[in-house]
Design an enzyme around this catalytic site. Structure first.
Site, PDB file in Angstrom:
ATOM      1  N   GLU A 261       3.744  27.789  41.729  1.00 27.76           N
ATOM      2  CA  GLU A 261       2.782  27.782  40.637  1.00 27.76           C
ATOM      3  C   GLU A 261       1.353  27.901  41.176  1.00 27.76           C
ATOM      4  O   GLU A 261       1.128  27.679  42.373  1.00 27.76           O
ATOM      5  CB  GLU A 261       2.955  26.476  39.846  1.00 27.76           C
TER       6      GLU A 261
ATOM      7  N   ASP B 272      14.998  29.965  44.454  1.00 30.75           N
ATOM      8  CA  ASP B 272      14.691  28.680  43.825  1.00 30.75           C
ATOM      9  C   ASP B 272      15.831  28.189  42.933  1.00 30.75           C
ATOM     10  O   ASP B 272      16.798  28.914  42.672  1.00 30.75           O
ATOM     11  CB  ASP B 272      13.381  28.789  43.034  1.00 30.75           C
TER      12      ASP B 272
ATOM     13  N   ASP C 179       2.071  33.329  35.028  1.00 29.76           N
ATOM     14  CA  ASP C 179       0.887  32.740  35.670  1.00 29.76           C
ATOM     15  C   ASP C 179       0.740  33.215  37.126  1.00 29.76           C
ATOM     16  O   ASP C 179      -0.009  32.647  37.897  1.00 29.76           O
ATOM     17  CB  ASP C 179       0.945  31.206  35.603  1.00 29.76           C
TER      18      ASP C 179
ATOM     19  N   HIS D 171       3.140  33.302  39.430  1.00 35.62           N
ATOM     20  CA  HIS D 171       3.977  32.662  40.456  1.00 35.62           C
ATOM     21  C   HIS D 171       5.036  33.623  40.995  1.00 35.62           C
ATOM     22  O   HIS D 171       5.513  34.503  40.288  1.00 35.62           O
ATOM     23  CB  HIS D 171       4.597  31.342  39.964  1.00 35.62           C
TER      24      HIS D 171
END
Ligand code: GLP
Length: 265
Positions: free
Chosen positions: A143, A67, A136, A138
């Protein structure tokens, strides 16, 4: 899924690096999927050491990063491209033309994402993918709520991720709101996956991802469906796992009887 709870950050990093070395020794032209964040820094340090001291060769390796923040050029010190140059690429002999990191400043994000997917395919797919995990759940920047079949695309970061990543920027307002990220489906096509996590702050999400239900609300939980994934943790990140004793027992047996099978299911 193989879960290995090591003692500390150093042992986690060394084990992850040794699995990558094994992969490169058996296939020198391997395609590596790479991650950023603080977690893999030790793994990269160990790979650099192996390159310098043991001659581990990256001359035929092809890399794809997971990413990149939207809008950050490669020269920006918080861009993932910059991070990779500083922590790994500068210090090993991977040919610059073999390196792929999403362009945060791509003119057409949609076209870029399709091109990135094609490049992965053209390279023969990712042989071994390194992953960290966000607070979270990810993986890359997928997400909560990301489709488990998603491909490389633009994602809006959650407020939690923006807060988590603010430590790398001058202040929170500077953290980009968007990123280009490989999709969950893209990641799941890697032939092998190594997920690494360390520290107490990751313990709860690691337990959810590994022992909880498979759900798009915790992107990393889909790794339970992958046929060759190894999760390498330090003791703190593994501290909330219900079956920690079993994972430790398995690792002890393997070390004693079939060390060549560690990280190979
Ligand atoms: C970012 C990256 C992820 C990484 C996560 C965890 O959001 N996009 O790939 O796994 O941070 O970062 P850290 O390793 O610093 O905890």
């Amino acid at each position: 899924m193989e879960v290995i709870i090591t003692e500390n950050y150093e042992s986690m990093s060394k084990l992850a690096a040794s699995l990558i070395r094994q992969q490169l020794l058996s296939r020198p032209n391997s395609v590596l999927g790479l991650a950023t964040g603080s977690t893999p820094v030790g793994t990269y340090k160990e790979l650099v050491r192996m390159h310098r001291e043991e001659g581990l060769d990256f001359s035929q390796v092809v890399t794809f990063n997971l990413d990149e923040y939207l809008g950050l050029p490669p020269s920006h010190p918080q861009s993932y491209r910059y991070f990779m140059d500083e922590n790994l690429f500068k210090h090993i002999n991977v040919p610059p033309g073999n390196i792929h990191v999403p362009y945060g400043h791509a003119e057409s994000v949609v076209e870029f994402c399709a091109w990135y997917e094609e490049q992965i395919k053209a390279a023969g797919g990712i042989d071994i993918q390194i992953l960290g995990i966000g607070g979270d759940g990810h993986i890359a920047f997928n997400e909560p709520g990301s489709s488990l079949g998603s491909r490389t695309r633009l994602k809006t970061l959650t407020e939690e991720t923006i807060k988590d990543n603010a430590r790398f920027f001058k202040d929170e307002a500077e953290v980009p709101r968007f990123a280009i990220t490989m999709g969950v489906g893209t990641i799941m096509e890697a032939k092998r996956i190594i997920l690494i996590a360390n520290g107490k702050a990751k313990a709860a999400i690691i337990a959810e991802a590994i022992e909880g239900p498979i759900t798009a609300q915790v992107s990393a939980s889909v790794l339970q469906m992958h046929r060759e994934v190894v999760v390498i943790l330090d003791a703190a990140a593994g501290s909330k796992l219900k079956r920690a004793d079993y994972y430790r027992w398995v690792y002890e047996q393997k070390k004693r009887l079939v060390p060549q099978m560690i990280g190979r299911m």
